[in-house]
Design a protein around this motif. Sequence first.
Motif, PDB file in Angstrom:
ATOM      1  N   GLY A 253       0.515  -0.924   0.161  1.00  0.00           N
ATOM      2  CA  GLY A 253       0.209  -0.164  -0.134  1.00  0.00           C
ATOM      3  C   GLY A 253       0.669   1.509  -0.210  1.00  0.00           C
ATOM      4  O   GLY A 253       0.664   2.251  -0.810  1.00  0.00           O
ATOM      5  N   SER A 254       2.073   1.764   0.896  1.00  0.00           N
ATOM      6  CA  SER A 254       2.844   2.618   0.403  1.00  0.00           C
ATOM      7  C   SER A 254       3.396   2.515  -0.146  1.00  0.00           C
ATOM      8  O   SER A 254       3.510   3.849  -0.901  1.00  0.00           O
ATOM      9  CB  SER A 254       3.902   2.480   1.857  1.00  0.00           C
ATOM     10  OG  SER A 254       4.488   3.551   1.672  1.00  0.00           O
ATOM     11  N   LEU A 255       3.814   1.621  -1.043  1.00  0.00           N
ATOM     12  CA  LEU A 255       4.484   1.731  -2.390  1.00  0.00           C
ATOM     13  C   LEU A 255       3.925   2.567  -3.302  1.00  0.00           C
ATOM     14  O   LEU A 255       4.038   3.378  -4.700  1.00  0.00           O
ATOM     15  CB  LEU A 255       5.237  -0.432  -2.870  1.00  0.00           C
ATOM     16  CG  LEU A 255       5.662  -0.229  -4.227  1.00  0.00           C
ATOM     17  CD1 LEU A 255       6.698   0.989  -4.387  1.00  0.00           C
ATOM     18  CD2 LEU A 255       5.792  -1.713  -4.535  1.00  0.00           C
ATOM     19  N   ALA A 256       2.494   1.736  -3.454  1.00  0.00           N
ATOM     20  CA  ALA A 256       1.468   2.557  -4.449  1.00  0.00           C
ATOM     21  C   ALA A 256       1.461   3.663  -4.271  1.00  0.00           C
ATOM     22  O   ALA A 256       0.768   4.842  -5.046  1.00  0.00           O
ATOM     23  CB  ALA A 256       0.122   1.957  -3.864  1.00  0.00           C
ATOM     24  N   GLY A 257       1.036   4.308  -2.568  1.00  0.00           N
ATOM     25  CA  GLY A 257       1.010   6.065  -2.633  1.00  0.00           C
ATOM     26  C   GLY A 257       1.807   6.223  -3.072  1.00  0.00           C
ATOM     27  O   GLY A 257       1.252   7.702  -3.802  1.00  0.00           O
ATOM     28  N   GLY A 258       2.804   5.901  -2.733  1.00  0.00           N
ATOM     29  CA  GLY A 258       4.344   6.664  -3.077  1.00  0.00           C
ATOM     30  C   GLY A 258       4.100   7.410  -4.887  1.00  0.00           C
ATOM     31  O   GLY A 258       4.181   8.463  -5.161  1.00  0.00           O
ATOM     32  N   LEU A 259       4.113   6.637  -5.236  1.00  0.00           N
ATOM     33  CA  LEU A 259       4.093   6.204  -6.484  1.00  0.00           C
ATOM     34  C   LEU A 259       2.603   7.053  -7.576  1.00  0.00           C
ATOM     35  O   LEU A 259       2.998   8.304  -8.212  1.00  0.00           O
ATOM     36  CB  LEU A 259       3.513   4.796  -7.367  1.00  0.00           C
ATOM     37  CG  LEU A 259       4.898   3.890  -7.461  1.00  0.00           C
ATOM     38  CD1 LEU A 259       5.555   2.247  -7.805  1.00  0.00           C
ATOM     39  CD2 LEU A 259       6.548   4.592  -7.980  1.00  0.00           C
ATOM     40  N   LEU A 260       1.861   7.192  -6.968  1.00  0.00           N
ATOM     41  CA  LEU A 260       0.331   7.410  -6.385  1.00  0.00           C
ATOM     42  C   LEU A 260       0.505   8.903  -6.533  1.00  0.00           C
ATOM     43  O   LEU A 260       0.349   9.977  -7.822  1.00  0.00           O
ATOM     44  CB  LEU A 260      -0.899   7.365  -6.356  1.00  0.00           C
ATOM     45  CG  LEU A 260      -1.602   8.218  -6.891  1.00  0.00           C
ATOM     46  CD1 LEU A 260      -2.706   7.547  -8.107  1.00  0.00           C
ATOM     47  CD2 LEU A 260      -3.238   7.237  -5.210  1.00  0.00           C
ATOM     48  N   MET A 275      -1.278  11.614   5.917  1.00  0.00           N
ATOM     49  CA  MET A 275      -1.393  10.789   7.808  1.00  0.00           C
ATOM     50  C   MET A 275      -2.729  10.593   7.698  1.00  0.00           C
ATOM     51  O   MET A 275      -3.144   9.983   8.539  1.00  0.00           O
ATOM     52  CB  MET A 275      -0.522  11.984   8.442  1.00  0.00           C
ATOM     53  CG  MET A 275       0.499  11.899   8.621  1.00  0.00           C
ATOM     54  SD  MET A 275       1.796  10.490   9.163  1.00  0.00           S
ATOM     55  CE  MET A 275       0.721   9.660  10.597  1.00  0.00           C
ATOM     56  N   PHE A 276      -3.642  11.338   7.350  1.00  0.00           N
ATOM     57  CA  PHE A 276      -4.949  11.284   7.923  1.00  0.00           C
ATOM     58  C   PHE A 276      -5.234   9.752   7.123  1.00  0.00           C
ATOM     59  O   PHE A 276      -5.978   8.658   7.717  1.00  0.00           O
ATOM     60  CB  PHE A 276      -5.642  12.467   7.458  1.00  0.00           C
ATOM     61  CG  PHE A 276      -7.819  11.886   7.663  1.00  0.00           C
ATOM     62  CD1 PHE A 276      -7.983  12.121   8.690  1.00  0.00           C
ATOM     63  CD2 PHE A 276      -8.289  11.533   6.671  1.00  0.00           C
ATOM     64  CE1 PHE A 276      -9.550  11.622   9.037  1.00  0.00           C
ATOM     65  CE2 PHE A 276      -9.703  11.179   6.608  1.00  0.00           C
ATOM     66  CZ  PHE A 276      -9.968  10.893   8.413  1.00  0.00           C
ATOM     67  N   ILE A 277      -4.597   9.358   6.348  1.00  0.00           N
ATOM     68  CA  ILE A 277      -5.274   7.824   5.553  1.00  0.00           C
ATOM     69  C   ILE A 277      -4.399   6.990   6.287  1.00  0.00           C
ATOM     70  O   ILE A 277      -5.315   6.116   6.453  1.00  0.00           O
ATOM     71  CB  ILE A 277      -4.842   8.397   4.381  1.00  0.00           C
ATOM     72  CG1 ILE A 277      -4.898   9.390   3.220  1.00  0.00           C
ATOM     73  CG2 ILE A 277      -4.796   6.798   3.453  1.00  0.00           C
ATOM     74  CD1 ILE A 277      -4.117   9.614   1.833  1.00  0.00           C
ATOM     75  N   GLY A 304      -1.054   5.704   2.447  1.00  0.00           N
ATOM     76  CA  GLY A 304      -0.362   7.082   2.900  1.00  0.00           C
ATOM     77  C   GLY A 304       0.996   7.316   3.709  1.00  0.00           C
ATOM     78  O   GLY A 304       1.828   8.316   3.936  1.00  0.00           O
ATOM     79  N   ILE A 305       2.046   6.294   3.628  1.00  0.00           N
ATOM     80  CA  ILE A 305       2.871   6.608   4.346  1.00  0.00           C
ATOM     81  C   ILE A 305       4.274   7.086   3.156  1.00  0.00           C
ATOM     82  O   ILE A 305       4.751   7.812   3.762  1.00  0.00           O
ATOM     83  CB  ILE A 305       3.240   4.858   4.459  1.00  0.00           C
ATOM     84  CG1 ILE A 305       2.455   4.416   6.631  1.00  0.00           C
ATOM     85  CG2 ILE A 305       4.842   4.637   5.378  1.00  0.00           C
ATOM     86  CD1 ILE A 305       2.604   3.149   6.348  1.00  0.00           C
ATOM     87  N   ALA A 306       4.155   5.969   2.370  1.00  0.00           N
ATOM     88  CA  ALA A 306       5.134   6.818   2.098  1.00  0.00           C
ATOM     89  C   ALA A 306       5.601   8.259   1.209  1.00  0.00           C
ATOM     90  O   ALA A 306       5.767   8.780   0.952  1.00  0.00           O
ATOM     91  CB  ALA A 306       5.353   5.966  -0.070  1.00  0.00           C
ATOM     92  N   PRO A 307       3.981   8.602   0.496  1.00  0.00           N
ATOM     93  CA  PRO A 307       3.198  10.186   0.865  1.00  0.00           C
ATOM     94  C   PRO A 307       3.560  11.014   2.116  1.00  0.00           C
ATOM     95  O   PRO A 307       4.648  12.149   1.340  1.00  0.00           O
ATOM     96  CB  PRO A 307       1.903  10.363   0.507  1.00  0.00           C
ATOM     97  CG  PRO A 307       1.714   9.091   0.134  1.00  0.00           C
ATOM     98  CD  PRO A 307       2.741   7.421   0.413  1.00  0.00           C
ATOM     99  N   VAL A 308       3.953  10.612   3.160  1.00  0.00           N
ATOM    100  CA  VAL A 308       4.156  11.349   4.658  1.00  0.00           C
ATOM    101  C   VAL A 308       6.273  11.593   4.484  1.00  0.00           C
ATOM    102  O   VAL A 308       5.970  12.576   4.296  1.00  0.00           O
ATOM    103  CB  VAL A 308       3.944  10.331   5.031  1.00  0.00           C
ATOM    104  CG1 VAL A 308       4.128  11.806   5.939  1.00  0.00           C
ATOM    105  CG2 VAL A 308       1.920  10.851   5.589  1.00  0.00           C
TER     106      VAL A 308
END
Length: 403
Positions: A253-260, A275-277, A304-308
Motif C-alpha cells: 500500500g505504501s509503495l502504491a501510494g508513493g508512486l501515486l 497522515m489522515f489516510i 499514506g506512508i511513503a507520501p508522508v
Amino acid sequence: MGAYSTLLKSPGVARIIAAQLVARFPGGMLALAFLIHIEHITGSYGSAGLVLAATSIGQAISGPLTSRLMGRLGMRPVLIVTTAVSALAIVTIGLFDSFALWVYVVLALISGLFYPPIQPAVRTIYPKMVNSRQLTPLFSLDASAQEIIWVVGPVVTTLIATQVSPMAAILAAVVLMVGGGAWFIASPELGRVRIPRSKRKFGVVLGRPPVLLGTIVGFLLIGACSAIEAGVVSVFGEGDARAGLVLGIFSVGSLAGGLLFGTRPISQWAMARRMFIVFFGMALAAFVLDFWWLSVSLFIAGIGIAPVLAVIFATVSSSVKFSDTAEAYGWIGTGQLIGAALGSAFAGFMIDGYGSVGAFWIATGFAFFGFLVPLLGHRWHPDLRGRDASPIPDTEPVPVQPS
C-alpha cells in the motif's frame, strides 16, 4: 510513470538507489527478527520490545552525530566503521540464546549506536545527482522504492525464522548489511560529493520549523508503524507466515501510494492530508483482527506512508543549507527511531496486558497525533508548489571531486 523512468536513466541514479536499498534492507528484517528471537528466548513480548527499543534509542542518539561526522571525516570512513561495529553486535545477539535480558539490551544499544547512516548519506547526495525539477520526484521514488524493504523484508524474515530459525534470519540480515554497505560505500557518487563542514553549532538545524515539524511527524508515523508490526506478529503468532504477508501488504500500500502521489505538487496541507489516510486505515484495523480485514485496512493505511515520508524529505531539503542537510536528515531519522522505540515498547506491554488489540490502540493513537500535528502546524510547512526542493546554497563553493 514517465517522470520516474526519466529519473532512472539519469547517470548513477538507478545504481545508487539499488545500492542503498540493499544496504538498508536489514531495516525491514531486524526488528521482526529480534522480536521473534527474543520472544522465543524469554517468552515475553515486553522483553522483546525492550530490546527493539534499545536498538532504536541507539540509532536515535547516533543519527545526527554520525551524520555530522560525515561532513568532518568523510562519508566512507564513517560508513565503514559503523557498519563493522554494528554488524558484530547484531551477530552476537543472533548466535547466543543464553544471555540475560540486560546483555541483549546492551548489545542492541551498541548495534543502534553504530548503525550505518546510509539514509542521511544518500539523501544528501541526491540533490547533486539530478536537476532541481527532478528532486521532488526523486524523493518520492526513493520513499516508494524503500517499501520494497518493508514488502519483502518481513516476508523473508518470517519464512527464514519459521522454516530455519530466528538466528538464521538475523544472520541473513547481517550479510545484507555488510554486502549492501560495501556496494554503497564503493559507489562513485560517494567520491564525487563531499559534504562541507557546517559552521553552525550542533543541533541548531533542529530549530528550523520544517525540520522540527518533519521530526515530530516522522516520530509519530514510525511509532504507529512499529506498533502495528508488533500487533500483527502477536495476532498470528511467531510461527505463522500470515504475519509476514499482512506486513508485506501494508508495505505494498505504501509503495502504491508513493508512486501515486509522487509527482503531485506539495502544498502546506500535504502532510496532514496524507497522515489522515494512515490514521483512517489503522483505526479500521483495530476493529477486526483477522487476516483479510487486517490486509485491507492496513493496505489503506499504507497508502499514506511513503507520501508522508516524501513530503518530509522534500520540505527539509528545501529549508536548510547543503552543509546542514546530513545533520537535518539525521534528526529526522532520530525522530523516527524514537518513535519506533516507543511504539514497539508500548505495543509490547499493551499486548502483555490487554492482548493483541492493545498494539492497534497504540498505533491508532500515534497516527491520530501524526495527523493533528501537521494540521495545526501547517504554517511551518513550506509550500513547494511551483518551487524546487533543492537545499539552500552555501556561501562558498561545494567541492566536487573527480571519480
